[in-house]
Design an enzyme around this catalytic site. Sequence first.
Site, short mmCIF file in Angstrom:
data_model
loop_
_atom_site.label_atom_id
_atom_site.label_comp_id
_atom_site.label_asym_id
_atom_site.label_seq_id
_atom_site.Cartn_x
_atom_site.Cartn_y
_atom_site.Cartn_z
N SER A 144 0.51 24.28 88.66
CA SER A 144 0.96 25.17 87.51
C SER A 144 1.67 24.30 86.43
CB SER A 144 1.80 26.41 88.05
OG SER A 144 1.93 27.35 87.08
N ASP A 273 -7.91 32.99 86.73
CA ASP A 273 -6.35 33.21 87.09
C ASP A 273 -5.62 34.00 85.83
OD1 ASP A 273 -3.73 31.81 86.65
OD2 ASP A 273 -4.36 30.16 86.98
N HIS A 300 -4.01 32.86 90.50
CA HIS A 300 -3.29 31.85 90.11
C HIS A 300 -2.56 31.20 91.48
CE1 HIS A 300 -0.64 29.65 87.45
NE2 HIS A 300 0.48 29.75 88.31
#
Length: 342
Positions: A144, A273, A300
């Site tokens: 991320s 996502d 995600h």
Amino acid sequence: MTPGRHAADFRAPTGLANRHLQTLLPRMLPAPSPALAWETLALPDGDVVELSWVTPGPADDDAPLFVLFHGLEGSVHSPYARQLLTAAGERGHRAVLMHFRGCGRHPNRRPRAYHSGDTADAHWLLTQLARRHPRAPRIACGVSLGANMLLKLMAEDAGSESPALHGAIAIAPPVDLAASADCLERGFARVYQRHLLGALKAKVAPRLEAGELPLALSSRALAGLGTLREYDDVVTAPLHGFDGAADYYRRASAGPLLQEIRRPTLILHAEDDPFMPPGLFEDVALGPGIRLETARHGGHVGFVERRDGRLASWLARRVGAQLECRADTAPCLREPLSRSGS
């Protein structure tokens, strides 16, 4: 390896393809708990970052290094971190996670924090590791926020004759930060935003109260911030030399830099996502070192599959397979795994 754009081999289990289920499932599954040794690494500006090493490490001083960079307000205790560090350690890698400033066991010392485009601390760590283990191949994995940072670092390091890394893996990188901020203000994604924003506020509030941060912001105003964009506009941006959130998002996003990447870099992305818009990578130019694997589902940093009758982390399996493939001293990129079960 075959660079370019490819379909990931991830297949969500029947009934568990929903993007929010995939995002939340990793927190509900059992995760390994590797033994850890902590190290405090001094930075050039007098601040520190905390490292968590998987122990025992390999006996061979030239064993490959696996460096993990976590996501926003993550740590070595995040489920994905424990999965990925364990996968690396089981494959003979010297595995370590670098906590971004203030994300370890103690607050950091300087009047600043970390952000999505802050490559300096990571580069300093990698330089120190190269000195400690000069013959060890070095591969990093970012998740991320850490993935966007890592891609930016790979682009910045593209022309170096002594690269910080031989290869990289980027999981769910928000390469367009402004677009991700927009997504987190819609629908159920606001739940994730509220959770992240709460963690950021809780960390900044006592430092603000103590007068440690050069911000024109009261504790009451901090408490009233309702979105990550608002937080970035009045906290992240001024603390790190940006002219507001828009300037920060533009300068820190890795998307425009991906075409510069030459060294082997695997990007794993889920089209559903909830932190990112559909078609995120459609108009992004990829450098010749990049292999982008896109899955239809995964949420995600989710990617929970069914394996041997149980729910398990496809990410740990895919990254583990990646680490098994090395050519001489540089990691290479594998082709996709065989299809996971439904």
